[in-house]
Design a protein around this motif. Structure first.
Motif, PDB file in Angstrom:
ATOM      1  N   LYS A   1       0.811  -1.219   0.000  1.00 23.80           N
ATOM      2  CA  LYS A   1       0.000   0.000   0.000  1.00 23.80           C
ATOM      3  C   LYS A   1       0.846   1.272   0.000  1.00 23.80           C
ATOM      4  CE  LYS A   1      -4.461   1.284   2.005  1.00 23.80           C
ATOM      5  NZ  LYS A   1      -5.385   1.015   3.115  1.00 23.80           N
ATOM      6  N   THR A   2       2.092   1.195   0.464  1.00 23.33           N
ATOM      7  CA  THR A   2       2.944   2.387   0.441  1.00 23.33           C
ATOM      8  C   THR A   2       3.401   2.730  -0.969  1.00 23.33           C
ATOM      9  OG1 THR A   2       4.850   0.990   1.001  1.00 23.33           O
ATOM     10  CG2 THR A   2       3.758   2.141   2.816  1.00 23.33           C
ATOM     11  N   ALA A   3       3.060   1.892  -1.950  1.00 17.41           N
ATOM     12  CA  ALA A   3       3.315   2.229  -3.351  1.00 17.41           C
ATOM     13  C   ALA A   3       2.099   2.910  -3.988  1.00 17.41           C
ATOM     14  CB  ALA A   3       3.675   0.978  -4.152  1.00 17.41           C
ATOM     15  N   TYR A   4       0.986   2.971  -3.263  1.00 16.05           N
ATOM     16  CA  TYR A   4      -0.196   3.655  -3.783  1.00 16.05           C
ATOM     17  C   TYR A   4       0.039   5.170  -3.739  1.00 16.05           C
ATOM     18  CZ  TYR A   4      -2.916  -0.682  -3.065  1.00 16.05           C
ATOM     19  OH  TYR A   4      -3.401  -1.952  -3.089  1.00 16.05           O
ATOM     20  N   ARG A   5      -0.599   5.881  -4.668  1.00 13.24           N
ATOM     21  CA  ARG A   5      -0.520   7.332  -4.710  1.00 13.24           C
ATOM     22  C   ARG A   5      -1.900   7.904  -5.043  1.00 13.24           C
ATOM     23  NH1 ARG A   5       3.441   6.151  -2.604  1.00 13.24           N
ATOM     24  NH2 ARG A   5       5.585   6.881  -2.927  1.00 13.24           N
ATOM     25  N   PRO A   6      -2.159   9.182  -4.686  1.00  6.07           N
ATOM     26  CA  PRO A   6      -3.436   9.798  -5.041  1.00  6.07           C
ATOM     27  C   PRO A   6      -3.677   9.712  -6.546  1.00  6.07           C
ATOM     28  CG  PRO A   6      -2.273  11.170  -3.472  1.00  6.07           C
ATOM     29  CD  PRO A   6      -1.315  10.081  -3.867  1.00  6.07           C
ATOM     30  N   LEU A   7      -4.900   9.348  -6.929  1.00  4.55           N
ATOM     31  CA  LEU A   7      -5.254   9.208  -8.337  1.00  4.55           C
ATOM     32  C   LEU A   7      -5.793  10.539  -8.855  1.00  4.55           C
ATOM     33  CD1 LEU A   7      -7.088   5.772  -7.998  1.00  4.55           C
ATOM     34  CD2 LEU A   7      -4.791   6.165  -8.940  1.00  4.55           C
ATOM     35  N   ASP A   8      -5.224  11.011  -9.961  1.00  2.95           N
ATOM     36  CA  ASP A   8      -5.595  12.308 -10.514  1.00  2.95           C
ATOM     37  C   ASP A   8      -5.670  12.194 -12.045  1.00  2.95           C
ATOM     38  OD1 ASP A   8      -6.191  14.956 -10.865  1.00  2.95           O
ATOM     39  OD2 ASP A   8      -4.130  15.660 -10.597  1.00  2.95           O
ATOM     40  N   PRO A   9      -6.875  12.251 -12.597  1.00  3.54           N
ATOM     41  CA  PRO A   9      -8.163  12.468 -11.921  1.00  3.54           C
ATOM     42  C   PRO A   9      -8.636  11.200 -11.212  1.00  3.54           C
ATOM     43  CG  PRO A   9      -8.515  12.089 -14.243  1.00  3.54           C
ATOM     44  CD  PRO A   9      -7.030  12.151 -14.055  1.00  3.54           C
ATOM     45  N   ARG A  10      -9.523  11.386 -10.258  1.00  2.00           N
ATOM     46  CA  ARG A  10     -10.072  10.235  -9.556  1.00  2.00           C
ATOM     47  C   ARG A  10     -11.081   9.525 -10.463  1.00  2.00           C
ATOM     48  NH1 ARG A  10     -12.609  12.120  -4.078  1.00  2.00           N
ATOM     49  NH2 ARG A  10     -13.621  13.578  -5.509  1.00  2.00           N
ATOM     50  N   PRO A  11     -10.853   8.259 -10.793  1.00  2.00           N
ATOM     51  CA  PRO A  11     -11.767   7.581 -11.709  1.00  2.00           C
ATOM     52  C   PRO A  11     -13.068   7.187 -11.027  1.00  2.00           C
ATOM     53  CG  PRO A  11     -10.085   6.061 -10.955  1.00  2.00           C
ATOM     54  CD  PRO A  11      -9.724   7.401 -10.397  1.00  2.00           C
ATOM     55  N   LEU A  12     -14.143   7.216 -11.787  1.00  2.00           N
ATOM     56  CA  LEU A  12     -15.419   6.720 -11.292  1.00  2.00           C
ATOM     57  C   LEU A  12     -15.341   5.206 -11.133  1.00  2.00           C
ATOM     58  CD1 LEU A  12     -17.887   8.758 -13.533  1.00  2.00           C
ATOM     59  CD2 LEU A  12     -17.515   9.072 -11.078  1.00  2.00           C
TER      60      LEU A  12
ATOM     61  N   ASN B   1      -9.821   6.872  -4.826  1.00  2.00           N
ATOM     62  CA  ASN B   1      -9.019   8.000  -4.371  1.00  2.00           C
ATOM     63  C   ASN B   1      -7.515   7.783  -4.477  1.00  2.00           C
ATOM     64  OD1 ASN B   1     -10.997  10.040  -2.980  1.00  2.00           O
ATOM     65  ND2 ASN B   1     -11.707   8.006  -2.403  1.00  2.00           N
ATOM     66  N   VAL B   2      -7.046   6.655  -3.942  1.00  2.00           N
ATOM     67  CA  VAL B   2      -5.614   6.363  -3.882  1.00  2.00           C
ATOM     68  C   VAL B   2      -5.409   4.976  -4.465  1.00  2.00           C
ATOM     69  CG1 VAL B   2      -3.628   6.021  -2.340  1.00  2.00           C
ATOM     70  CG2 VAL B   2      -5.325   7.782  -1.830  1.00  2.00           C
ATOM     71  N   GLY B   3      -4.376   4.793  -5.284  1.00  2.00           N
ATOM     72  CA  GLY B   3      -4.213   3.472  -5.859  1.00  2.00           C
ATOM     73  C   GLY B   3      -2.940   3.280  -6.646  1.00  2.00           C
ATOM     74  N   PHE B   4      -2.906   2.177  -7.384  1.00  2.00           N
ATOM     75  CA  PHE B   4      -1.740   1.784  -8.182  1.00  2.00           C
ATOM     76  C   PHE B   4      -2.240   1.100  -9.442  1.00  2.00           C
ATOM     77  CE2 PHE B   4       1.511  -1.158  -9.589  1.00  2.00           C
ATOM     78  CZ  PHE B   4       2.709  -0.465  -9.428  1.00  2.00           C
ATOM     79  N   HIS B   5      -1.834   1.605 -10.607  1.00  2.00           N
ATOM     80  CA  HIS B   5      -2.189   0.998 -11.880  1.00  2.00           C
ATOM     81  C   HIS B   5      -1.168  -0.088 -12.228  1.00  2.00           C
ATOM     82  CE1 HIS B   5      -5.481   3.662 -13.133  1.00  2.00           C
ATOM     83  NE2 HIS B   5      -4.802   4.645 -12.573  1.00  2.00           N
ATOM     84  N   LEU B   6      -1.652  -1.290 -12.521  1.00  2.00           N
ATOM     85  CA  LEU B   6      -0.781  -2.406 -12.875  1.00  2.00           C
ATOM     86  C   LEU B   6      -0.675  -2.538 -14.388  1.00  2.00           C
ATOM     87  CD1 LEU B   6      -2.168  -3.243 -10.002  1.00  2.00           C
ATOM     88  CD2 LEU B   6      -1.176  -5.466 -10.516  1.00  2.00           C
ATOM     89  N   ASP B   7       0.573  -2.534 -14.876  1.00  3.33           N
ATOM     90  CA  ASP B   7       0.781  -2.862 -16.285  1.00  3.33           C
ATOM     91  C   ASP B   7       1.039  -4.362 -16.395  1.00  3.33           C
ATOM     92  OD1 ASP B   7       3.417  -3.260 -15.429  1.00  3.33           O
ATOM     93  OD2 ASP B   7       4.130  -1.357 -16.260  1.00  3.33           O
TER      94      ASP B   7
END
Length: 469
Positions: free
Chosen positions: A53-64, A375-381
């Motif tokens: 979870k410490t690799a998560y960051r605020p998502l901008d823009p916040r997705p629906l 709000n906060v997350g991590f996109h996986l490639d």
């Protein structure tokens, strides 16, 4: 003030400390790998989910959330409910939890969880189907029997989940495993109860700043067994100050007297913001010795080893098959994570009491529309998805099937990650053949070094840049 047992009040304890890591299922937040443990330590960090979870960051823009879940399978979902309250802050804890929550706060929390459940249910589309579930924290049984009933009612009414028809695991503690609460859990379909005992030796419990007595633990276990839950899991910790191989075996034997279907053995970790200083290499050696003592003791008692931490009675596989690390996890509650194929998301993460309280206080005030976004997350490639599969598989005693990997990703795991497995094999930690990659017994003992060694540079950089609070 705080509630204990059947509703008594007392002054909350904010201990210095040490913490137990969360179970392998990953219901609870653990400290990030590498924190305060030396780079050559076998205990760099408990890797139960990737990325941490410490690799998560605020998502901008916040997705629906409706866009996040669009195209995702919703016919085999995992439902997780997070209750971030405890009767005390144990000396070994840095979980996302707060102590001393008054009734008005727990009520407001359930109100907010209800609003969140409504927003998430709308985002999931038509007829989502839940096939397994868990309630974690914190200590879910900090809630009163009436509040637990309300939690079940709102979850079933809004999400459509039928807890009596699917596996349901619930965390508890010696102080809160009371007859009225356990009766609610049994009546509502709980199949697995996990209790954090940590030690049956009173002096060791005090050393871990957990003021419990064995008599209280035994009463709680008797209450759990009386309800006839399918699976009892007991958590124990090794590496407590003053613990010896002999006292460790006595604590193990006390647990074995209850013939639990599962046992988890956790090393004591050094974590930021918990007040325990560096222990040095001698402490690493002590923990490894105690790990091997505990492992051999449980194997001799007829248990099978599933991972570095998990041991179970043979034939119990399939009764509580849950894995919070898999796609299709819907997390409800402040601190809960959700996983889709492309995005892992949650709320802000913190450890210190001040910041945890602030996050919970904000959560209970959020209007329904605020729960409709991530709000906060991590996109996986694609690389991160492959790496996640490798880490999850290798840290299990069965290891990684090369055929399964090829079916999922279309390539051979050694073609994708050959250098890293080769280095583990050179250390004697990994066996590689035509069918599987499997940790050796020594490799399993060093799981907390193996996991972080497989992190991507992207995740390492994000974790290094995380500011503890």
């Amino acid at each position: 003030m705080k509630r204990t047992g059947a509703g008594m009040t007392a002054v909350p304890v904010e201990g210095p400390g040490i913490r137990r890591a969360a179970a392998d299922d990953g219901f609870l937040d653990s400290g990030a790998p590498g924190e305060q443990e030396g780079d050559d330590s076998p205990y760099q960090g408990y890797v139960y989910a990737y990325p941490h979870k410490t690799a998560y960051r605020p998502l901008d823009p916040r997705p629906l959330l409706r866009d996040v879940w669009a195209g995702e399978r919703t016919d085999a979902l995992f439902l997780y409910l997070h209750i971030p309250f405890c009767e005390m802050r144990c000396g070994f804890c840095n979980l996302f939890t707060r102590t001393g929550a008054p009734e008005e706060l727990t009520s407001a929390y359930l109100d907010a969880l209800e609003r969140q459940a409504e927003a998430v249910r709308d985002a999931l589309g038509d007829a989502p189907r839940f096939v397994t579930s868990a309630i974690g924290g914190g200590t879910p049984t900090y809630l009163s029997a009436g509040e637990l009933t309300r939690l079940f009612d709102l979850a079933e009414r809004i999400t459509g989940v039928d807890f009596r028809a699917i596996p349901l695991s619930v965390e508890t503690s010696p102080a809160t495993a009371t007859p009225d609460r356990m009766a609610v859990l049994a009546e509502r379909g709980a199949t697995r109860i996990s209790i954090g005992v940590q030690s049956f030796i009173d002096a060791e419990a005090r050393a871990a700043v957990r003021p419990q007595r064995r008599a209280e633990v035994e009463r709680a276990l008797d209450t759990i067994r009386a309800e006839g839950f399918e699976t009892l899991n007991i958590d124990l910790i090794y590496g407590i100050d003053g613990q010896t191989p002999d006292s460790w075996r006595r604590s193990l034997d006390a647990a074995l007297a209850w013939r639990p279907e599962e046992l988890y053995l956790y090393p004591l970790y050094v974590r930021p913001l918990t007040g325990l200083g560096r222990q040095g290499r001698a402490w690493d050696d002590q923990r490894l010795e105690l790990y091997r003592t505990g492992r051999d003791h449980l194997l001799a008692a007829g248990y099978e080893q599933v991972s570095m931490r998990m041991f179970r009675l043979p034939g119990r596989g399939g009764t509580t098959e849950y894995c919070c690390q898999t796609d299709g996890m819907v997390g409800l509650g402040c601190g809960a994570r959700s996983y889709t194929r492309d995005l892992h998301y949650s709320y802000e993460y913190a450890v210190s009491a001040r910041h945890v309280r602030a996050i919970i206080d904000e959560y209970v005030r959020l209007p329904r529309e605020e729960f409709a976004v991530a709000n906060v997350g991590f996109h996986l490639d694609d690389e991160e998805r492959r790496r996640r599969h490798v880490i999850q598989s290798l840290l299990q005693a069965d290891g990684l099937s090369r055929a399964d990997y090829a079916r999922r990703f279309g390539t051979d795991v050694l073609a994708d990650f050959g250098g890293e497995p080769a280095r583990l094999a050179e250390r004697g930690w990994l066996e590689i053949d035509d069918r599987r990659l499997r940790l050796t017994p020594e490799g399993l003992a060093h799981s907390d070094a193996v996991g972080p060694a497989l992190f991507s540079s992207r995740v390492e950089k994000l974790m290094d840049g995380y500011e503890e609070r």
